[in-house]
Design a protein around this motif. Structure first.
Motif, PDB file in Angstrom:
ATOM      1  N   GLU A 407       0.829  -1.213   0.000  1.00 10.94           N
ATOM      2  CA  GLU A 407       0.000   0.000   0.000  1.00 10.94           C
ATOM      3  C   GLU A 407       0.863   1.262   0.000  1.00 10.94           C
ATOM      4  O   GLU A 407       0.539   2.250  -0.653  1.00 10.94           O
ATOM      5  CB  GLU A 407      -0.949  -0.020   1.210  1.00 10.94           C
ATOM      6  N   ALA A 408       1.988   1.202   0.730  1.00 10.06           N
ATOM      7  CA  ALA A 408       2.869   2.374   0.784  1.00 10.06           C
ATOM      8  C   ALA A 408       3.482   2.663  -0.592  1.00 10.06           C
ATOM      9  O   ALA A 408       3.616   3.815  -1.000  1.00 10.06           O
ATOM     10  CB  ALA A 408       3.967   2.148   1.827  1.00 10.06           C
ATOM     11  N   ARG A 409       3.840   1.596  -1.310  1.00  2.87           N
ATOM     12  CA  ARG A 409       4.462   1.787  -2.631  1.00  2.87           C
ATOM     13  C   ARG A 409       3.472   2.383  -3.626  1.00  2.87           C
ATOM     14  O   ARG A 409       3.825   3.200  -4.466  1.00  2.87           O
ATOM     15  CB  ARG A 409       5.008   0.463  -3.181  1.00  2.87           C
ATOM     16  N   LEU A 410       2.214   1.945  -3.514  1.00  2.00           N
ATOM     17  CA  LEU A 410       1.188   2.500  -4.404  1.00  2.00           C
ATOM     18  C   LEU A 410       0.959   3.967  -4.065  1.00  2.00           C
ATOM     19  O   LEU A 410       0.832   4.813  -4.939  1.00  2.00           O
ATOM     20  CB  LEU A 410      -0.116   1.704  -4.272  1.00  2.00           C
ATOM     21  N   LYS A 411       0.950   4.248  -2.767  1.00  2.00           N
ATOM     22  CA  LYS A 411       0.690   5.614  -2.321  1.00  2.00           C
ATOM     23  C   LYS A 411       1.788   6.564  -2.788  1.00  2.00           C
ATOM     24  O   LYS A 411       1.516   7.681  -3.218  1.00  2.00           O
ATOM     25  CB  LYS A 411       0.587   5.643  -0.793  1.00  2.00           C
ATOM     26  N   ASP A 412       3.046   6.110  -2.719  1.00  2.50           N
ATOM     27  CA  ASP A 412       4.108   7.013  -3.175  1.00  2.50           C
ATOM     28  C   ASP A 412       4.317   6.941  -4.696  1.00  2.50           C
ATOM     29  O   ASP A 412       5.210   7.593  -5.234  1.00  2.50           O
ATOM     30  CB  ASP A 412       5.413   6.807  -2.379  1.00  2.50           C
ATOM     31  N   GLY A 413       3.482   6.150  -5.366  1.00  2.00           N
ATOM     32  CA  GLY A 413       3.502   6.151  -6.825  1.00  2.00           C
ATOM     33  C   GLY A 413       4.662   5.403  -7.445  1.00  2.00           C
ATOM     34  O   GLY A 413       4.906   5.504  -8.653  1.00  2.00           O
ATOM     35  N   GLN A 414       5.386   4.624  -6.638  1.00  3.83           N
ATOM     36  CA  GLN A 414       6.554   3.941  -7.174  1.00  3.83           C
ATOM     37  C   GLN A 414       6.181   2.706  -7.979  1.00  3.83           C
ATOM     38  O   GLN A 414       6.639   2.512  -9.101  1.00  3.83           O
ATOM     39  CB  GLN A 414       7.496   3.516  -6.037  1.00  3.83           C
ATOM     40  N   CYS A 415       5.355   1.864  -7.367  1.00  6.28           N
ATOM     41  CA  CYS A 415       5.039   0.615  -8.060  1.00  6.28           C
ATOM     42  C   CYS A 415       3.754   0.032  -7.505  1.00  6.28           C
ATOM     43  O   CYS A 415       3.281   0.415  -6.427  1.00  6.28           O
ATOM     44  CB  CYS A 415       6.170  -0.404  -7.897  1.00  6.28           C
ATOM     45  N   PHE A 416       3.184  -0.883  -8.258  1.00  5.66           N
ATOM     46  CA  PHE A 416       2.025  -1.628  -7.792  1.00  5.66           C
ATOM     47  C   PHE A 416       2.401  -3.100  -7.799  1.00  5.66           C
ATOM     48  O   PHE A 416       2.518  -3.726  -8.850  1.00  5.66           O
ATOM     49  CB  PHE A 416       0.820  -1.356  -8.695  1.00  5.66           C
ATOM     50  N   VAL A 417       2.663  -3.607  -6.614  1.00 10.88           N
ATOM     51  CA  VAL A 417       3.022  -5.013  -6.418  1.00 10.88           C
ATOM     52  C   VAL A 417       2.174  -5.491  -5.254  1.00 10.88           C
ATOM     53  O   VAL A 417       2.224  -4.879  -4.179  1.00 10.88           O
ATOM     54  CB  VAL A 417       4.521  -5.170  -6.070  1.00 10.88           C
ATOM     55  N   VAL A 418       1.383  -6.524  -5.466  1.00 14.51           N
ATOM     56  CA  VAL A 418       0.523  -6.990  -4.372  1.00 14.51           C
ATOM     57  C   VAL A 418       0.974  -8.375  -3.918  1.00 14.51           C
ATOM     58  O   VAL A 418       1.542  -9.137  -4.698  1.00 14.51           O
ATOM     59  CB  VAL A 418      -0.966  -7.032  -4.797  1.00 14.51           C
ATOM     60  N   PRO A 419       0.742  -8.693  -2.638  1.00 18.16           N
ATOM     61  CA  PRO A 419       1.109 -10.026  -2.181  1.00 18.16           C
ATOM     62  C   PRO A 419       0.233 -11.098  -2.837  1.00 18.16           C
ATOM     63  O   PRO A 419      -0.941 -10.871  -3.088  1.00 18.16           O
ATOM     64  CB  PRO A 419       0.854  -9.992  -0.665  1.00 18.16           C
ATOM     65  N   SER A 420       0.854 -12.220  -3.115  1.00 20.57           N
ATOM     66  CA  SER A 420       0.112 -13.403  -3.563  1.00 20.57           C
ATOM     67  C   SER A 420       0.428 -14.498  -2.554  1.00 20.57           C
ATOM     68  O   SER A 420       0.988 -14.226  -1.486  1.00 20.57           O
ATOM     69  CB  SER A 420       0.560 -13.792  -4.976  1.00 20.57           C
ATOM     70  N   LYS A 421       0.070 -15.728  -2.893  1.00 20.75           N
ATOM     71  CA  LYS A 421       0.391 -16.837  -2.002  1.00 20.75           C
ATOM     72  C   LYS A 421       0.900 -18.017  -2.808  1.00 20.75           C
ATOM     73  O   LYS A 421       0.511 -18.208  -3.957  1.00 20.75           O
ATOM     74  CB  LYS A 421      -0.868 -17.294  -1.244  1.00 20.75           C
ATOM     75  N   HIS A 422       1.795 -18.766  -2.192  1.00 20.43           N
ATOM     76  CA  HIS A 422       2.213 -20.031  -2.784  1.00 20.43           C
ATOM     77  C   HIS A 422       2.121 -21.090  -1.702  1.00 20.43           C
ATOM     78  O   HIS A 422       2.746 -20.945  -0.650  1.00 20.43           O
ATOM     79  CB  HIS A 422       3.652 -19.922  -3.314  1.00 20.43           C
ATOM     80  N   LYS A 423       1.322 -22.109  -1.958  1.00 18.23           N
ATOM     81  CA  LYS A 423       1.067 -23.154  -0.961  1.00 18.23           C
ATOM     82  C   LYS A 423       0.688 -22.539   0.384  1.00 18.23           C
ATOM     83  O   LYS A 423       1.180 -22.936   1.439  1.00 18.23           O
ATOM     84  CB  LYS A 423       2.287 -24.063  -0.812  1.00 18.23           C
ATOM     85  N   GLY A 424      -0.146 -21.519   0.340  1.00 18.16           N
ATOM     86  CA  GLY A 424      -0.662 -20.911   1.556  1.00 18.16           C
ATOM     87  C   GLY A 424       0.249 -19.879   2.197  1.00 18.16           C
ATOM     88  O   GLY A 424      -0.155 -19.176   3.117  1.00 18.16           O
ATOM     89  N   THR A 425       1.498 -19.775   1.709  1.00 20.20           N
ATOM     90  CA  THR A 425       2.445 -18.824   2.305  1.00 20.20           C
ATOM     91  C   THR A 425       2.456 -17.543   1.472  1.00 20.20           C
ATOM     92  O   THR A 425       2.532 -17.612   0.243  1.00 20.20           O
ATOM     93  CB  THR A 425       3.869 -19.419   2.296  1.00 20.20           C
ATOM     94  N   PRO A 426       2.403 -16.374   2.118  1.00 19.26           N
ATOM     95  CA  PRO A 426       2.435 -15.141   1.334  1.00 19.26           C
ATOM     96  C   PRO A 426       3.764 -14.959   0.587  1.00 19.26           C
ATOM     97  O   PRO A 426       4.831 -15.283   1.125  1.00 19.26           O
ATOM     98  CB  PRO A 426       2.238 -14.034   2.376  1.00 19.26           C
TER      99      PRO A 426
END
Ligand SMILES: *Cc1c(COP(=O)(O)O)cnc(C)c1O
Length: 450
Positions: A407-426
């Motif tokens: 959320e901080a990265r989106l707010k400062d306009g740098q990048c949009f990267v969101v967490p995903s999951k692999h085998k239940g782990t973020p």
């Protein structure tokens, strides 16, 4: 008749629209902003009620669009937009879309839209050739990968019933654990049962065992993934296609994201076996640099697509009895825009080498990012990227930390990267499909995770 006339006000609007479109298409890396999402309540407050009995005029509508609505949308073509599968349409593709939209071409049938259907078919034949399909292969462009998967599954099911002369109480679709969410969703639409084969990727033996357990007579299709959305993994298409052929089961390859890699010599070999599939999809709005919304759906034997999808009605006989190549006959759709045309324009304009080069640029950045992650003391690479998705973790962080960082990265306009999951782990994942994204940008993003 006020509405259907080209008066001074419309002429002013035309100039403003073209100016705005030109500016948006020409915005360079620094000029383009990532965008600021706003809540529905804020938007309601900012626009006020817009739909009125008398209308507010086109210039006011455009003002609200350019000043309020568009800035509240994320620029998915921003080089820092690395979440999901982004998009980086070429300037020619964007402007071509504008040109195509200015026409009233109906491209569901050859009779009405033959010119553009011809052009779209050139692109589909080119894709079929890249996949190693025979010259007789073909299909159509549909709205997106979800619709493409549905259309293929329905064609596969009908073809299975025709070949076997019987249908089971309920059809089964077999796919891998990394298959896209749309496969399960489309199986629900088709009321098919889904068997998910465990493992990192589908293999020949695993698919053979799954088909044998269900019974080939019950299987409508096997759906293999060529470039999983989460990690960019490619199923073992050679093994899977052999298992399917031996059992006379339709193989559909979902390459919505990854099959653009067919153009890249460095990864082309990963798709060996695709040439034996019965159908495949690839989304030009993902890694083939076209704007939304378009999916190329190609059948080895187009007759199977036609048998499943041709709509019959007395008012349509003039089209269906013509023997023409009607795109509406090959997917879940009737009326359609010429959604393959932006790709056609750009491909024709730039040539296939430019596409190969752009895709290799993304692949090289993915490999370089993996190196940066391996060298990083505070980050951990999940696995070597097969295509252009790089997944990693920051040991010690859980979901709340990832989300706050995102959320901080989106707010400062740098990048949009969101967490995903692999085998239940973020996890965090960076999906590179924008050739404008640089190593410096990636390094700066990784630095914020220290
Ligand atoms: C994106 C994606 C889809 C769905 O495509 P849409 O165009 O979003 O409907 C299906 N399969 C895979 C592998 C994808 O990456």
């Amino acid at each position: 008749m006020r509405m259907h006339s080209y008066d001074d006000e419309v002429d002013q609007f035309a100039t403003a629209v073209f100016d705005w479109a030109r500016r948006r298409a020409s915005e360079d890396l620094t000029g383009l902003e990532l965008g600021t999402p706003r809540s529905a309540a804020e938007l309601a407050e900012a626009t006020g009620p817009m739909i009125t009995a008398g209308g507010v005029g086109p210039m006011e509508a455009l003002r609200v669009f350019t000043d309020v609505l568009e800035p509240a949308c994320l620029s998915i073509d921003h080089p820092g937009f690395l979440a999901f599968v982004p998009q980086a349409p070429t300037e020619v593709a964007i402007l071509a879309d504008l040109a195509v939209s200015a026409t009233s071409i109906y491209s569901g049938s050859f009779l009405e839209g033959g010119g553009v259907v011809h052009a779209e078919n050139q692109v589909l034949s080119w894709l079929a050739g890249l996949a190693g399909f025979p010259d007789t292969a073909g299909g159509c462009f549909v709205q997106g990968g979800t619709n493409g998967n549905l259309s293929a599954i329905v064609a596969a099911r009908q073809d299975a019933e025709r070949r076997r002369g019987a249908r089971p109480p309920r059809w089964t679709i077999i796919c891998g654990a990394e298959a896209h969410a749309s496969v399960a969703e489309m199986a629900r639409v088709a009321d098919a049962h889904v068997v998910t084969v465990a493992g990192d990727r589908l293999t020949g033996p695993a698919v053979a065992a799954a088909i044998d357990e269900v019974g080939a007579a019950n299987v409508a299709a096997v759906v293999a993934t060529a470039g999983s959305t989460n990690l960019g993994r490619v199923d073992d298409l050679a093994g899977v296609s052999a298992a399917c052929r031996e059992r006379e089961v339709w193989l559909h390859v979902d390459g919505a994201y990854g099959l653009a890699g067919l153009l890249a010599p460095s990864v082309r070999g990963r798709f060996a076996g695709l040439e034996h599939a019965d159908s495949f999809i690839v989304d030009p709005h993902k890694w083939l640099f076209a704007p939304f919304d378009v999916c190329a759906l190609v059948y080895r034997d187009p007759a199977a697509g036609r048998a499943a999808h041709t709509q019959h009605g007395q008012y349509l006989d003039v089209l269906t009895e013509s023997g023409d190549w009607n795109p509406s006959d090959f997917g879940v759709q009737l009326s359609r825009r010429a959604r393959g045309m932006p790709l056609w324009f750009s491909l024709v304009a730039h040539g296939t080498d430019a596409y190969a080069e752009a895709i290799e640029t993304n692949l090289a950045l993915a490999r370089r990012t993996a190196e940066l992650l391996e060298a990083s003391p505070h980050l951990e690479l999940l696995e070597q990227p097969e295509l252009s998705v790089v997944a990693f973790t920051r040991p010690g962080w859980g979901e709340p930390e990832y989300t706050a960082w995102s959320e901080a990265r989106l707010k400062d306009g740098q990048c949009f990267v969101v967490p995903s999951k692999h085998k239940g782990t973020p996890i965090l994942r960076l999906c590179f499909i924008n050739p404008r994204t640089t190593e410096e940008q990636v390094q700066a993003i990784l630095d914020t995770l220290a």
